[in-house]
Design an enzyme around this catalytic site. Structure first.
Site, PDB file in Angstrom:
ATOM      1  N   SER A  45       0.827  -1.212   0.000  1.00 43.28           N
ATOM      2  CA  SER A  45       0.000   0.000   0.000  1.00 43.28           C
ATOM      3  C   SER A  45       0.856   1.254   0.000  1.00 43.28           C
ATOM      4  CB  SER A  45      -0.942   0.027   1.213  1.00 43.28           C
ATOM      5  OG  SER A  45      -0.360   0.696   2.316  1.00 43.28           O
ATOM      6  N   VAL A  46       0.199   2.366  -0.327  1.00 39.25           N
ATOM      7  CA  VAL A  46       0.847   3.676  -0.337  1.00 39.25           C
ATOM      8  C   VAL A  46       1.343   4.072   1.050  1.00 39.25           C
ATOM      9  CG1 VAL A  46      -1.328   4.920   0.045  1.00 39.25           C
ATOM     10  CG2 VAL A  46       0.545   6.065  -1.155  1.00 39.25           C
ATOM     11  N   LYS A  47       0.766   3.485   2.090  1.00 36.23           N
ATOM     12  CA  LYS A  47       1.102   3.899   3.457  1.00 36.23           C
ATOM     13  C   LYS A  47       2.507   3.502   3.888  1.00 36.23           C
ATOM     14  CE  LYS A  47      -2.877   5.819   4.475  1.00 36.23           C
ATOM     15  NZ  LYS A  47      -2.986   7.247   4.784  1.00 36.23           N
ATOM     16  N   ASP A  48       3.165   2.635   3.139  1.00 45.25           N
ATOM     17  CA  ASP A  48       4.561   2.317   3.462  1.00 45.25           C
ATOM     18  C   ASP A  48       5.421   3.570   3.438  1.00 45.25           C
ATOM     19  OD1 ASP A  48       3.653  -0.275   3.376  1.00 45.25           O
ATOM     20  OD2 ASP A  48       5.189  -1.006   2.008  1.00 45.25           O
ATOM     21  N   ALA A  51       4.952   5.534   6.629  1.00 44.30           N
ATOM     22  CA  ALA A  51       5.546   4.781   7.734  1.00 44.30           C
ATOM     23  C   ALA A  51       7.050   4.997   7.792  1.00 44.30           C
ATOM     24  CB  ALA A  51       5.233   3.293   7.572  1.00 44.30           C
TER      25      ALA A  51
END
Length: 338
Positions: A45-48, A51
């Site tokens: 996902s883009v959230k890596d 993070a």
């Protein structure tokens, strides 16, 4: 064809995701629609991106010490990204998540070794909201830092410095529009800010699901929600720190049904298995492409975010009984009720 580069660090797998021309959406919009394939990140996902930037920022500020703990409240994908980055850097992870998110996200977080704390869904003003719960846990845990993805602007810096630059270079400086939905606001604000630094004329658009308040905020100056959505990880009712100063030029509101239409078409016609947030983003990109065309901008090129993999929603979005229970259209290949 140039062979992929060899990397000396697994964290360098985050970012530098491919852009792909989406044929069906392009035909519908009358322009070129490109999707940034964020599902190719290690955590799918883009959230890596957020993070990694959040953790590196906490290290740089001296708040996160060796052997420390990262605590976060999340709909799931940011937690997955944090758990992977934390594992690579030797940190422990505690993730607080609403218990109505997909079972796949919960199973993934447990498989990655994160401590998972589930709480009932609650409005943001409720002290039991997952964000507030995670903040309290961070305060109570020795050696812990609170990632605070909604109001930690290291989140949007990941997109100013990473995503926007990648898009500009991959598109060889020929970008007319960018759009995506908002969860924390980091992707829309950061990518929009970064792209505007390259070319102020790029149109940045919010694509909002029903049940979120930002469409009315940018259209009418009022935070007011209408309707509801089953999409996970998007939909916001306040102006987060990441959203402050976001260069939003126009806005669209997309229904779950329209988002599911594109989820189905992208899977059946182009072989991409995506989540509903990606379908909503693609619908917004089509709307933006049409708007640019109506303004006389011919041969426009619009970019959006393909947020995560559909394999994360097999028990919900791709399950006939779940869709029927939500009153949503069922993909024809899932069969009819017995």
């Amino acid at each position: 064809m140039t062979a992929p580069q060899t990397l000396d660090d697994t964290l360098k797998l985050i970012g530098n995701t491919p852009l792909v021309l989406l044929k069906g959406p392009s035909e519908e919009a009358g322009c070129e629609i490109f999707g940034k394939c964020e599902f190719t990140n290690p955590g799918a996902s883009v959230k890596d991106r957020a993070a990694l930037w959040i953790i590196r920022d906490a290290e740089a500020r001296g708040e996160l010490k060796p052997g420390g703990t990262i605590v976060e409240g999340t709909a799931g994908n940011t937690g997955i990204g944090i758990a992977l980055v934390a594992n690579a850097l030797g940190y422990r992870t505690i993730i607080v998540m609403p218990d109505n998110q997909s079972r796949e996200k919960m199973a993934t977080l447990r498989a990655l070794g994160a401590e998972l704390v589930l709480v009932p869904p609650a409005p943001y003003k409720n002290p039991g909201h997952f964000v507030h719960t995670s903040r309290r846990l961070a305060e109570e845990t020795e050696g812990a830092v609170w990632a605070n993805q909604f109001d930690n602007i290291a989140n949007r810096k990941a997109h100013i410095e990473g995503t926007a630059r990648e898009i500009w270079e991959q598109m060889e400086g020929r970008v007319d529009g960018f759009t995506c939905a908002v969860g924390t606001g980091g992707t829309l604000a950061g990518t929009g800010m970064g792209l505007k630094e390259f070319d102020e004329k790029i149109t940045v658009a919010l694509t909002d699901p029903h049940g979120a308040a930002l469409f009315n905020y940018y259209a009418h100056g009022e935070l007011r929600a209408e309707g509801s959505s089953v999409a996970e990880g998007i939909g916001q009712g306040r102006i987060t720190a990441n959203l402050e100063g976001a260069p939003v030029d126009t806005q669209f509101r997309i229904s779950d049904e329209e988002g599911l239409h594109w989820v189905a078409r992208l899977l059946r016609e182009e072989g991409l298995c995506l989540g509903l947030s990606s379908g909503i983003n693609v619908a917004g990109a089509v709307a933006l492409g049409r708007q640019l065309g109506a303004q006389g901008k011919r041969n426009s090129r619009v970019v959006t975010i393909l947020c995560d993999t559909g394999f994360r929603y097999l028990s919900s979005l791709y399950d006939r009984e779940w869709l029927e229970a939500k009153g949503l259209p069922v993909f024809d290949w899932l069969g009819a009720a017995e």
